[in-house]
Design a protein around this motif. Structure first.
Motif, mmCIF file in Angstrom:
data_model
loop_
_atom_site.group_PDB
_atom_site.id
_atom_site.type_symbol
_atom_site.label_atom_id
_atom_site.label_comp_id
_atom_site.label_asym_id
_atom_site.label_seq_id
_atom_site.Cartn_x
_atom_site.Cartn_y
_atom_site.Cartn_z
ATOM 1 N N SER A 14 46.056 -33.575 -15.765
ATOM 2 C CA SER A 14 44.891 -33.382 -14.904
ATOM 3 C C SER A 14 43.644 -33.170 -15.751
ATOM 4 C CB SER A 14 45.111 -32.223 -13.941
ATOM 5 O OG SER A 14 45.234 -31.008 -14.651
ATOM 6 N N GLY A 15 43.780 -32.599 -16.944
ATOM 7 C CA GLY A 15 42.656 -32.446 -17.859
ATOM 8 C C GLY A 15 42.131 -33.795 -18.304
ATOM 9 N N ARG A 16 43.039 -34.725 -18.578
ATOM 10 C CA ARG A 16 42.622 -36.068 -18.979
ATOM 11 C C ARG A 16 41.924 -36.777 -17.828
ATOM 12 N NH1 ARG A 16 48.076 -37.900 -20.897
ATOM 13 N NH2 ARG A 16 48.631 -35.871 -21.662
ATOM 14 N N VAL A 17 42.435 -36.592 -16.632
ATOM 15 C CA VAL A 17 41.813 -37.209 -15.461
ATOM 16 C C VAL A 17 40.419 -36.615 -15.257
ATOM 17 C CG1 VAL A 17 41.950 -37.445 -12.957
ATOM 18 C CG2 VAL A 17 43.992 -37.782 -14.348
ATOM 19 N N ASN A 25 31.131 -37.674 -19.699
ATOM 20 C CA ASN A 25 32.061 -38.556 -20.401
ATOM 21 C C ASN A 25 31.762 -40.012 -20.050
ATOM 22 O OD1 ASN A 25 34.195 -39.158 -22.106
ATOM 23 N ND2 ASN A 25 35.678 -39.111 -20.448
ATOM 24 N N GLN A 26 31.458 -40.270 -18.786
ATOM 25 C CA GLN A 26 31.111 -41.630 -18.348
ATOM 26 C C GLN A 26 29.873 -42.128 -19.092
ATOM 27 O OE1 GLN A 26 32.509 -43.699 -15.909
ATOM 28 N NE2 GLN A 26 34.259 -42.334 -15.830
ATOM 29 N N ILE A 27 28.875 -41.275 -19.219
ATOM 30 C CA ILE A 27 27.652 -41.640 -19.939
ATOM 31 C C ILE A 27 27.982 -41.941 -21.394
ATOM 32 C CG2 ILE A 27 25.436 -40.764 -20.787
ATOM 33 C CD1 ILE A 27 25.276 -39.184 -18.106
ATOM 34 N N GLY A 28 28.810 -41.108 -22.013
ATOM 35 C CA GLY A 28 29.201 -41.321 -23.403
ATOM 36 C C GLY A 28 29.914 -42.650 -23.602
ATOM 37 N N ILE A 29 30.807 -42.972 -22.689
ATOM 38 C CA ILE A 29 31.547 -44.238 -22.773
ATOM 39 C C ILE A 29 30.578 -45.416 -22.677
ATOM 40 C CG2 ILE A 29 33.161 -45.737 -21.533
ATOM 41 C CD1 ILE A 29 34.701 -43.126 -20.790
ATOM 42 N N ARG A 30 29.648 -45.343 -21.749
ATOM 43 C CA ARG A 30 28.687 -46.440 -21.570
ATOM 44 C C ARG A 30 27.745 -46.554 -22.760
ATOM 45 N NH1 ARG A 30 27.491 -45.684 -15.141
ATOM 46 N NH2 ARG A 30 29.497 -46.495 -14.458
ATOM 47 N N LEU A 31 27.307 -45.422 -23.311
ATOM 48 C CA LEU A 31 26.433 -45.467 -24.486
ATOM 49 C C LEU A 31 27.143 -46.068 -25.694
ATOM 50 C CD1 LEU A 31 24.515 -42.069 -24.288
ATOM 51 C CD2 LEU A 31 23.570 -44.364 -24.047
#
Length: 68
Positions: A14-17, A25-31
């Motif tokens: 659940s921590g990974r989810v 995290n989404q912003i980091g992935i996109r950057l």
């Protein structure tokens, strides 16, 4: 006995989810994705020419300053 092992695995999963769904995290992935795409782009010739001219002017300024 088996349920205790499952109980220990649930928080990690659940921590990974939660990490995946976290807006930061989404912003980091996109950057990171954008940065990787920019790194792969070819530098335009016009920009390289401008950098070459700037280097030439800086060298001339250094030589003239050194002589004075």
């Amino acid at each position: 006995m088996n349920s205790k092992k499952e109980d220990r695995e649930l928080p990690a999963q659940s921590g990974r989810v939660a990490d995946i769904l976290d807006p930061n995290n989404q912003i980091g992935i996109r950057l990171r994705s954008l940065y990787a795409a920019v790194q792969e782009e070819v530098i335009p010739d016009r920009f390289l020419d401008l950098l070459e001219k700037l280097d030439h002017v800086e060298r001339l300024a250094t030589v003239q300053t050194g002589k004075e």
